[in-house]
Structure formats: structure tokens, C-alpha cells
Design a protein around this motif. Structure first.
Motif, PDB file in Angstrom:
ATOM      1  N   ILE A   7       1.174  -1.159  -0.081  1.00  0.00           N
ATOM      2  CA  ILE A   7      -0.367   0.599   0.024  1.00  0.00           C
ATOM      3  C   ILE A   7       0.627   1.134   0.426  1.00  0.00           C
ATOM      4  O   ILE A   7       0.860   2.505  -0.712  1.00  0.00           O
ATOM      5  N   ARG A   8       2.009   1.025   0.649  1.00  0.00           N
ATOM      6  CA  ARG A   8       2.752   2.769   0.766  1.00  0.00           C
ATOM      7  C   ARG A   8       3.383   2.504  -0.338  1.00  0.00           C
ATOM      8  O   ARG A   8       3.124   3.784  -0.836  1.00  0.00           O
ATOM      9  N   GLU A   9       3.967   1.998  -1.361  1.00  0.00           N
ATOM     10  CA  GLU A   9       4.734   2.029  -1.871  1.00  0.00           C
ATOM     11  C   GLU A   9       3.699   1.923  -3.524  1.00  0.00           C
ATOM     12  O   GLU A   9       3.834   2.937  -3.526  1.00  0.00           O
ATOM     13  N   ASP A  10       2.283   1.936  -3.330  1.00  0.00           N
ATOM     14  CA  ASP A  10       1.590   2.073  -4.530  1.00  0.00           C
ATOM     15  C   ASP A  10       0.807   3.638  -4.105  1.00  0.00           C
ATOM     16  O   ASP A  10       0.980   4.151  -4.853  1.00  0.00           O
ATOM     17  N   ILE A  11       1.075   4.074  -3.067  1.00  0.00           N
ATOM     18  CA  ILE A  11       1.154   4.969  -2.620  1.00  0.00           C
ATOM     19  C   ILE A  11       2.098   6.751  -3.138  1.00  0.00           C
ATOM     20  O   ILE A  11       1.581   7.549  -3.760  1.00  0.00           O
ATOM     21  N   LYS A  12       3.191   5.936  -3.087  1.00  0.00           N
ATOM     22  CA  LYS A  12       4.474   6.611  -3.484  1.00  0.00           C
ATOM     23  C   LYS A  12       4.124   6.619  -4.899  1.00  0.00           C
ATOM     24  O   LYS A  12       4.551   7.107  -6.071  1.00  0.00           O
ATOM     25  N   THR A  13       4.222   5.651  -5.634  1.00  0.00           N
ATOM     26  CA  THR A  13       3.660   5.468  -7.341  1.00  0.00           C
ATOM     27  C   THR A  13       2.517   6.260  -7.499  1.00  0.00           C
ATOM     28  O   THR A  13       2.794   7.238  -9.069  1.00  0.00           O
ATOM     29  N   VAL A  14       1.332   6.929  -6.967  1.00  0.00           N
ATOM     30  CA  VAL A  14       0.580   7.534  -7.406  1.00  0.00           C
ATOM     31  C   VAL A  14       0.922   9.104  -7.081  1.00  0.00           C
ATOM     32  O   VAL A  14       1.043   9.798  -8.346  1.00  0.00           O
ATOM     33  N   GLN A  15       1.688   9.119  -6.291  1.00  0.00           N
ATOM     34  CA  GLN A  15       2.074  10.899  -6.316  1.00  0.00           C
ATOM     35  C   GLN A  15       3.327  10.598  -7.307  1.00  0.00           C
ATOM     36  O   GLN A  15       3.410  11.961  -8.136  1.00  0.00           O
ATOM     37  N   ALA A  16       3.896   9.800  -7.876  1.00  0.00           N
ATOM     38  CA  ALA A  16       5.105   9.682  -8.842  1.00  0.00           C
ATOM     39  C   ALA A  16       4.911  10.190 -10.455  1.00  0.00           C
ATOM     40  O   ALA A  16       4.877  11.043 -10.806  1.00  0.00           O
ATOM     41  N   THR A  93      -6.344 -14.104 -18.384  1.00  0.00           N
ATOM     42  CA  THR A  93      -5.116 -14.616 -18.844  1.00  0.00           C
ATOM     43  C   THR A  93      -3.975 -13.293 -19.284  1.00  0.00           C
ATOM     44  O   THR A  93      -3.032 -13.572 -19.568  1.00  0.00           O
ATOM     45  N   THR A  94      -4.229 -12.275 -18.571  1.00  0.00           N
ATOM     46  CA  THR A  94      -3.106 -11.621 -18.744  1.00  0.00           C
ATOM     47  C   THR A  94      -2.716 -11.450 -17.661  1.00  0.00           C
ATOM     48  O   THR A  94      -2.211 -12.136 -16.667  1.00  0.00           O
ATOM     49  N   VAL A  95      -0.900 -11.135 -18.059  1.00  0.00           N
ATOM     50  CA  VAL A  95       0.257 -11.246 -17.286  1.00  0.00           C
ATOM     51  C   VAL A  95       0.756  -9.309 -17.164  1.00  0.00           C
ATOM     52  O   VAL A  95       0.984  -9.038 -18.649  1.00  0.00           O
ATOM     53  N   VAL A  96       0.198  -8.791 -16.190  1.00  0.00           N
ATOM     54  CA  VAL A  96       0.697  -6.713 -16.272  1.00  0.00           C
ATOM     55  C   VAL A  96       2.390  -6.650 -15.505  1.00  0.00           C
ATOM     56  O   VAL A  96       2.242  -8.130 -14.342  1.00  0.00           O
ATOM     57  N   GLY A  97       3.609  -6.603 -15.932  1.00  0.00           N
ATOM     58  CA  GLY A  97       4.645  -6.445 -15.468  1.00  0.00           C
ATOM     59  C   GLY A  97       5.120  -5.446 -14.615  1.00  0.00           C
ATOM     60  O   GLY A  97       3.782  -4.340 -14.280  1.00  0.00           O
ATOM     61  N   ASP A  98       5.740  -4.611 -13.786  1.00  0.00           N
ATOM     62  CA  ASP A  98       6.215  -4.192 -13.212  1.00  0.00           C
ATOM     63  C   ASP A  98       5.979  -2.640 -13.792  1.00  0.00           C
ATOM     64  O   ASP A  98       6.027  -2.641 -14.302  1.00  0.00           O
ATOM     65  N   ASN A  99       5.630  -1.861 -12.670  1.00  0.00           N
ATOM     66  CA  ASN A  99       5.832  -0.639 -13.185  1.00  0.00           C
ATOM     67  C   ASN A  99       5.086   0.119 -14.297  1.00  0.00           C
ATOM     68  O   ASN A  99       5.204   0.741 -15.184  1.00  0.00           O
ATOM     69  N   CYS A 100       3.707  -0.201 -14.862  1.00  0.00           N
ATOM     70  CA  CYS A 100       2.573  -0.052 -16.088  1.00  0.00           C
ATOM     71  C   CYS A 100       1.137   0.666 -15.601  1.00  0.00           C
ATOM     72  O   CYS A 100       1.196   0.406 -14.127  1.00  0.00           O
ATOM     73  N   VAL A 101       1.430   1.430 -16.583  1.00  0.00           N
ATOM     74  CA  VAL A 101       0.426   2.396 -16.045  1.00  0.00           C
ATOM     75  C   VAL A 101      -0.661   2.343 -17.632  1.00  0.00           C
ATOM     76  O   VAL A 101      -0.279   2.488 -18.399  1.00  0.00           O
ATOM     77  N   LEU A 102      -2.234   2.418 -16.738  1.00  0.00           N
ATOM     78  CA  LEU A 102      -3.263   1.834 -17.806  1.00  0.00           C
ATOM     79  C   LEU A 102      -4.045   3.359 -16.700  1.00  0.00           C
ATOM     80  O   LEU A 102      -4.289   4.013 -15.902  1.00  0.00           O
ATOM     81  N   TYR A 103      -5.101   4.074 -18.726  1.00  0.00           N
ATOM     82  CA  TYR A 103      -5.848   4.906 -18.057  1.00  0.00           C
ATOM     83  C   TYR A 103      -6.878   4.508 -18.659  1.00  0.00           C
ATOM     84  O   TYR A 103      -7.484   3.164 -18.286  1.00  0.00           O
ATOM     85  N   GLN A 104      -8.034   5.380 -18.449  1.00  0.00           N
ATOM     86  CA  GLN A 104      -9.692   5.064 -17.804  1.00  0.00           C
ATOM     87  C   GLN A 104      -9.857   4.566 -19.612  1.00  0.00           C
ATOM     88  O   GLN A 104      -9.330   4.228 -20.140  1.00  0.00           O
TER      89      GLN A 104
END
Length: 234
Positions: A7-16, A93-104
Motif C-alpha cells: 500500500i505504501r509503495e502504491d501510494i508513492k507510485t501515484v504521487q510519482a 490470462t493477462t500478465v502485467v509487468g512492473d511499473n505499468c500504467v493504464l488510463y481509463q
């Protein structure tokens, strides 16, 4: 990694990633993309441990609350961020790697013509723009950017930018791509020949110059004829 640290890391990701992000508490309470991701953690655990009906029910509750549908079987990497969130669909069967961003409005879905692994695999550091559709058992390489409303149905190598319907590569490693080739049987996009691309561009320029020279020659001939006519009239 503990769930609290996630959760902490995800919040930092949003801030970045989001210039509109405020403090951690506001992010924790008001970002449905994070809520969908966090809810996916126990849903995926239930799916992997045989409680698939319960996992599916919980994922549908998450969908109604957040506007994001992530199948419990989907594999999601670290620091995954869904900005604005509404209307995002991520298939089984989707696989999503690290540090990925999706928009609406993004769909990571299937084509309806495949069985087994029928949804895309995203590498690390992939950004998928608003409304884009990535469909089928294809591989999207690392550091790829997919433009808004694009429809991608074939493999994309690392370090590329893809736009359009159907999606085509317009940049690779920061350089403009003029032509691309695709082997449908192997389901693979091939690296273009840089020399051939530059040669094609040169030929295009030569052709345009030749056309312009002919126009100028015609105009000069017309001017000469006009001058000769004026001289004769005198």
C-alpha cells in the motif's frame, strides 16, 4: 513484501505518476484504481487456492464499487497504477509487468478466436493510453507506450510507441519508424531495416525534387514564350 508495504509503495507510485495527487490519506481513500488493485490481491489468492467461485463474486463486487474489472486469475506486477480507473477491463490470462500504467477505458482482452492463453502479456514500464484496446495472446515489450484509442492485435518489441487502428509502431528506441513488417504465422513484428527505410525516404525526396524541377522548367518555358511574344509585338 507485506500488504502494508505494498500500500505504501502504491501510494508513492501515484504521487510519482499523477501531478494532481495530494497527500497519502487522500490517495488511500479516493483512488479507485488502487482499491481495485488491492482488492485483486485476496481475489487472486482465493483463485489460486481453489476458491474460484468466491473469487469471481468478490471481483464483481469490486467492479461495481470501482468501475474496474480485473479477473481474479490475472497476474499483476508491482507498482501497477490505473489512473482515473473507470471502464478498465483486464482479462483472465493477462500478465502485467512492473511499473505499468493504464488510463481509463483500457481493455486488456481477447479476440474471441483463441483458447488457453488468450489475453496479452505486458512487459515492465508499459503505458496504455485512454480507451486503448490490447487484444489477444500477444506480447507487449518493456518500455512501450500505446496511444489513446489504439487497437493493438500483434506483438510489440521493447522501447516502441504504438498508435492507430490497427496499432502500428511509429517510434522505436526514440527513432521514427517509416515501415514495418509482420509475419502473421509467427505472430511476430520484425525489426525494420534502417538502411532500407532511409533509402525509401531518400527516394521519396528525389521523386519530389524531380517533380518540382519539371514544374519549374515548365514555368520557365512559359515565361520565355511570353517574353518572346512581347518582343515580337514591339
Amino acid at each position: 513484501m507485506s500488504f502494508i508495504n505494498t500500500i505504501r509503495e502504491d501510494i508513492k507510485t501515484v504521487q510519482a505518476q499523477d501531478p494532481a495527487a495530494q497527500n497519502g490519506l487522500v490517495i488511500f481513500l479516493s483512488y479507485p484504481g488502487l482499491h481495485a488493485k488491492w482488492n485483486h490481491v485476496p481475489e487472486h489468492w482465493l483463485w489460486e487456492h481453489g476458491h474460484r467461485s468466491l473469487a469471481r463474486v468478490l471481483s464483481q463486487i469490486t467492479r461495481h464499487i470501482t468501475g474496474v474489472e480485473i479477473h481474479p486469475a490475472a497476474q499483476i506486477g508491482k507498482h501497477f497504477f490505473i489512473d482515473h480507473a473507470m471502464g478498465v477491463v483486464i482479462g483472465e490470462t493477462t500478465v502485467v509487468g512492473d511499473n505499468c500504467v493504464l488510463y481509463q477505458g483500457v481493455t486488456l482482452g481477447g479476440t474471441g478466436n483463441e483458447t488457453g492463453k488468450r489475453h496479452p502479456t505486458l512487459g515492465d514500464n508499459v503505458t496504455v493510453g485512454t480507451g486503448a484496446k490490447v487484444l489477444g495472446n500477444i506480447h507487449i515489450g518493456n518500455n512501450v507506450k500505446i496511444g489513446g484509442n489504439s487497437v493493438v492485435v500483434k506483438d510489440v518489441p521493447d522501447n516502441c510507441t504504438v498508435v492507430g487502428v490497427p496499432g502500428r509502431i511509429i517510434k522505436r528506441n526514440g527513432c521514427r519508424v517509416f515501415e514495418e513488417s509482420f509475419d502473421a504465422k509467427q505472430h511476430r513484428e520484425y525489426m525494420p531495416d534502417d538502411a532500407a527505410e532511409q533509402s525509401a525516404l531518400n527516394r521519396q525526396g528525389i521523386t519530389e525534387n524531380a517533380r518540382r524541377v519539371k514544374e519549374l522548367e515548365r514555368e520557365v518555358a512559359e515565361l520565355k514564350a511570353l517574353v518572346a511574344k512581347l518582343v515580337d509585338e514591339r
